[in-house]
Design an enzyme around this catalytic site. Structure first.
Site, short mmCIF file in Angstrom:
data_model
loop_
_atom_site.label_atom_id
_atom_site.label_comp_id
_atom_site.label_asym_id
_atom_site.label_seq_id
_atom_site.Cartn_x
_atom_site.Cartn_y
_atom_site.Cartn_z
N ASP A 1 -9.78 -6.89 6.42
CA ASP A 1 -10.42 -8.01 7.11
C ASP A 1 -9.87 -9.34 6.56
O ASP A 1 -9.72 -9.51 5.35
CB ASP A 1 -11.93 -7.93 6.89
CG ASP A 1 -12.69 -8.96 7.69
OD1 ASP A 1 -12.58 -8.94 8.93
OD2 ASP A 1 -13.40 -9.77 7.07
N GLU B 1 0.31 6.05 -4.44
CA GLU B 1 -0.05 7.04 -5.45
C GLU B 1 -0.78 8.22 -4.83
O GLU B 1 -0.80 9.32 -5.41
CB GLU B 1 -0.94 6.42 -6.52
CG GLU B 1 -0.28 5.38 -7.40
CD GLU B 1 -1.27 4.81 -8.41
OE1 GLU B 1 -2.25 5.51 -8.73
OE2 GLU B 1 -1.07 3.66 -8.85
#
Length: 562
Positions: A214, A263
């Site tokens: 956002d 990751e």
């Protein structure tokens, strides 16, 4: 020739179609008139059958709900309105069972004023570590009674609010680019970086497949918080002249976030976790900087959303959109509707004017759109968008042809924009009205009771899912046909080349995929246009003429033998 041809090893997100669910308005399992996570979970088979690749959920976090959940009080808790963490886990698991990935909102620009950090800041003195998490400043003027600068809130009025200090005396001001209940975080503070990284990891560990960010362009403000232009246009949030948006420092944040989500990838599997920016940034070359290879994966192309239904404007928008991301090796991310703008089935029902699209809210005393024309154009526009190379986002209910609720009673409006603008801007409630599922059930099947947090127009009854499912020519079946054909033909991974043989009011292009050559024609003119001879029509947004011609405001996909 534009676009790029991608291989079978292309990551899923480069051509994904992602469906936005606005949790308040999707499905209510509890009967209180507000949508919830169990309701979403129960209706996920609808999305699997529709043919989308992922679902994006607007915020469901703990919140006072002053801005429908975008005022987050706790990023790691589900608001009781929507359920609890167990419900979130069940939703993610069920989506994965159905082959759907799950993207959730993250709101890093601000928190709620009910967040423990902000409450600690209010209880602490100026210059304290607690205040340093936010943008507190002394006011201007002899008594500090003027805001620190001239910035305006996106919801209307000043972007600064003055607090009372612990002893009751007038105190510092805090920045809020949106509502007063949404204080902006200070991203020069390492503690803010660490906290938001922890939030990302919390949800990644729970199995989410990505984040929609956002106000992605708003985190970093210009050094010194200088005044901005006197004329502030809240409909376009970012230009080079607005010091509260699109500052260079945001890019290092997203480089770090990219490393975090990588990751969680799985070697040898198409398991990328993605980051998508909500960034109202112009020009498109600046927006493309957000999707460089070491930054975000996607960023909504709002310039396309803001383009009127005019052939020259659309061709220019598509060309500029594809060219801008080609420079950085990213896919384009197309969108026509979302929870912040007037639904495209309504805004396309107005006269189309070069350089102008109506995205602000509509009231009962405003000029009303031509609903039939708007839906016909919206179907054609969606068919055009879903043929373009790259990724695309759909907004809940557009597959039903839902129009904007343009005649909501003003006393039912809940968007803070309505009040903060002095009741001059009707805000975004009209595109957030609960979805109709079953025509003859309470609240049209939205929930087990008649309660809905915003009233549903009577026109929604005929548009309910059960009124369209299996009905030839319905908007729902059109979307299913488009999405399944898009995947089968590999259009999102194709290369686009324009065809200029059909006149100035026709957009025509060929998408070359690895196994097909698909021609797309959209007729934006006043008269039907003959299709090429001996073609196999794959899907059309509306009926063809009796002689096989393409009517006005209609888009068709067909296979080319050459």
């Amino acid at each position: 020739m534009s676009g790029s041809l991608l291989s079978d090893q292309t990551p899923w997100w480069r051509d994904a179609v992602i469906y936005q669910v606005y949790p308040r308005s999707w499905a209510d399992a509890g009967g209180d008139g507000i949508g919830d996570l169990p309701g979403i979970t129960a209706r996920l088979p609808h999305l699997a059958a529709l043919g989308v690749d992922a679902v994006w959920l607007s915020p469901f976090y703990a919140s006072p709900q002053h801005d429908a959940g975008y005022d987050v009080a706790d990023f790691r808790e589900v608001d009781p309105l929507f359920g609890d963490l167990a419900d979130a886990d069940a939703l993610i698991a069920r989506a994965h069972e159905l082959g759907l990935r799950v993207v959730v909102d993250v709101v890093p620009n601000h928190t709620s004023n009910a967040h423990v950090w902000f409450q600690a800041a209010l209880a602490s003195p100026p210059g304290s570590p607690e205040r340093a998490r936010y943008l507190f400043r002394d006011g201007h003027g002899e008594h500090g009674d003027q805001p620190p600068n001239n910035w305006q809130s996106m919801f209307g009025g000043p972007a600064w609010t003055r607090i009372a200090e612990a002893d009751g005396t007038p105190g510092q001001w805090y920045l809020h680019l949106f509502d007063t209940t949404q204080p902006d975080l200070d991203w020069t503070n390492p503690e803010v970086h660490a906290e938001l990284e922890s939030v990302l990891r919390f949800w990644l560990d729970r199995g989410v497949d990505g984040f929609r960010i956002d106000v992605a362009h708003g985190l970093v403000k210009a050094d010194g918080l200088p005044d901005g232009p006197e004329e502030f246009d809240a409909t376009v949030q970012a230009t080079a002249l607005q010091p509260q948006f699109d500052q260079p420092g945001v890019h290092e944040i997203y480089r770090h976030w990219r490393r975090v989500v990588e990751e969680y990838g799985v070697e040898g599997e198409d398991r990328d976790r993605i980051l998508c920016a909500e960034a109202w940034v112009l020009p498109l070359e600046s927006l493309a900087q957000y999707v460089r290879p070491d930054e975000l994966h996607q960023s909504f192309n709002f310039s396309f959303l803001m383009t009127p239904w005019l052939a020259d404007d659309l061709r220019r928008s598509i060309d500029e959109g594809l060219a801008s991301v080609a420079e950085v090796g990213a896919p384009q991310t197309w969108v026509l509707s979302n929870h912040d703008v007037v639904r495209h089935a309504t805004r396309l029902g107005y006269p189309q004017v070069p350089g102008h699209v109506r995205i602000a809210g509509i009231g009962a005393d405003d000029p009303q759109p031509d609903a039939e024309l708007g839906l016909r154009r919206a179907r054609a526009a969606t068919a055009l968008m879903l043929a373009l190379p790259g990724s695309a986002y759909l907004y809940q209910g557009e597959e039903l042809g839902l129009p904007e609720a343009t005649e909501l009673p003003d006393d039912a409006r809940q968007d803070p924009t309505w009040q903060r603008s002095g009741r001059t801007s009707r805000g975004r409630d009209g595109c957030r009205v609960p979805v109709p599922w079953e025509a003859d059930r309470p609240s049209y099947g939205f929930g087990p009771s008649e309660a809905t947090w915003l009233p549903q127009p009577a026109s929604y009854r005929a548009l309910a899912v059960d009124q369209q499912e299996g009905v030839d020519g319905s908007t729902l079946e059109l979307y299913r046909a488009l999405l399944h054909a898009r995947r089968r033909l590999g259009l999102g991974r194709g290369t686009l080349a324009w065809a200029d043989d059909f006149g100035p009011d026709v957009l025509a292009f060929e998408v070359v995929g690895e196994a097909s050559r698909t021609v797309v024609m959209a007729n934006l003119g006043a008269d039907p246009v003959p299709l090429p001879a001996d073609v196999e029509v794959v899907v059309a947004s509306g009926p063809l003429s009796a002689d096989g011609a393409l009517p006005t405001d209609t888009t068709a996909w067909f296979l080319s033998g050459s």
